[in-house]
Design a protein around this motif. Structure first.
Motif, short mmCIF file in Angstrom:
data_model
loop_
_atom_site.label_atom_id
_atom_site.label_comp_id
_atom_site.label_asym_id
_atom_site.label_seq_id
_atom_site.Cartn_x
_atom_site.Cartn_y
_atom_site.Cartn_z
N MET A 37 -23.42 24.08 15.89
CA MET A 37 -22.39 23.04 15.87
C MET A 37 -21.05 23.71 15.54
O MET A 37 -20.95 24.43 14.55
N VAL A 38 -20.07 23.53 16.40
CA VAL A 38 -18.78 24.19 16.22
C VAL A 38 -17.68 23.22 16.60
O VAL A 38 -17.85 22.38 17.49
N SER A 39 -16.54 23.30 15.91
CA SER A 39 -15.43 22.39 16.19
C SER A 39 -14.12 23.17 16.27
O SER A 39 -13.95 24.18 15.57
N VAL A 40 -13.21 22.69 17.13
CA VAL A 40 -11.88 23.27 17.27
C VAL A 40 -10.91 22.11 17.48
O VAL A 40 -11.20 21.17 18.23
N THR A 41 -9.76 22.16 16.82
CA THR A 41 -8.72 21.16 17.05
C THR A 41 -7.38 21.87 17.12
O THR A 41 -7.14 22.85 16.41
N ASP A 42 -6.51 21.39 18.01
CA ASP A 42 -5.26 22.09 18.30
C ASP A 42 -4.17 21.05 18.61
O ASP A 42 -4.46 20.01 19.22
N ALA A 43 -2.94 21.34 18.22
CA ALA A 43 -1.84 20.39 18.44
C ALA A 43 -1.46 20.27 19.91
O ALA A 43 -0.85 19.27 20.31
N GLY A 44 -1.83 21.25 20.72
CA GLY A 44 -1.43 21.22 22.12
C GLY A 44 -0.07 21.87 22.31
O GLY A 44 0.49 22.48 21.40
#
Length: 267
Positions: free
Chosen positions: A1-8
């Motif tokens: 299980m892996v997560s990534v979040t980015d502002a764009g």
């Protein structure tokens, strides 16, 4: 299980929030909306509250047990209860603090149990499943575009070109009460589940997502970063968040292995 979040590439701050509890089979993704920073507050409240309360509920109740009133697995009841509580908390915060007035968030939550997954969602954040070589969207957007597609007013291709992509018909925290959509699906070994905000699927075609997951299914951290990079390379007009989950083995109740149902991915 892996997560990534980015502002764009366009937004100055990130209003998405993600949370994972791999040992308990919980993954949560929220895409906030509202005035300056309010969306970030809404999504953060939703993720933190649901992860904490759902984790506590799992310590006291068996998600595979059957609710005597509805005849449905307790996993569904637990998701519904915790999503409703989070809705009340976001709504109350928005009502009591003027700077947060009107804030809300989309939401998608997964709870894996007994070779199944319960998925609750509100708004247009999605869950996809890659099984074998087939990618399937297993949540249905609560959006104006989806209603127009369902009614035959526009085609899916026309929807992709629409300027009304971000008009959701249901969101957490906007009204005193909300009804999440919850479904339970059978799970198979080597399934890959993708949770994402619309910053991914608005920028990257489903076929491109499928091919990326197929090519990198043995390296989900790289796949997650690649999907975010593809969204940014295509314009990155919104925050983009992904959670990827690979089911490594079966996890029936009889094994009492719920807390070990998802093996840690090799780095």
């Amino acid at each position: 299980m892996v997560s990534v979040t980015d502002a764009g590439m366009v937004r100055t701050h990130n209003e998405d929030s993600v949370g994972t509890l791999p040992e308990q089979g919980i993954a949560i993704l929220a895409d906030g909306m509202g005035g300056y920073n309010a969306g970030e507050v809404a999504s953060g409240i939703a993720v933190s509250l649901i992860s904490a309360e759902l984790s506590q509920a799992l310590a006291q109740r068996d998600p595979a047990a059957i609710d005597p009133e509805s005849g449905r697995p307790l996993a569904e009841i637990m998701l519904r209860d915790e999503i409703r509580r989070a809705n009340a908390s976001v709504y109350q915060a928005a009502q009591s603090q003027p700077q947060y007035a009107g804030m809300g968030t989309t939401l998608v939550v997964t709870l894996f149990f007994d070779n199944r997954v319960a998925i609750g969602h509100i708004g247009d954040s999605r869950t996809y499943r890659l099984r074998g070589e087939q990618l399937t969207q297993i949540t249905k957007d609560h959006s104006l575009l989806q209603e127009q597609i369902d009614s035959g007013m526009i085609s899916r291709e026309e929807a992709r070109r629409s300027c009304h992509k971000n008009l959701v018909t249901r969101a957490l925290g906007i009204d005193p009460e909300v009804e999440p959509e919850i479904h339970v699906h059978d799970v198979q070994s080597e399934d890959i589940y993708l949770l994402c905000s619309d910053g991914l699927n608005d920028m990257v075609e489903d076929e491109e997502i499928r091919l990326t997951l197929l090519a990198l299914r043995s390296n989900l951290p790289l796949a997650a970063h690649q999907l975010v990079q593809m969204a940014n390379d295509n314009g990155g007009r919104d925050n983009v968040s992904v959670i990827l989950i690979r089911v490594k083995h079966e996890f029936p109740v009889r094994r009492r292995g719920l807390l070990r149902l998802l093996s840690k991915l090799k780095k």
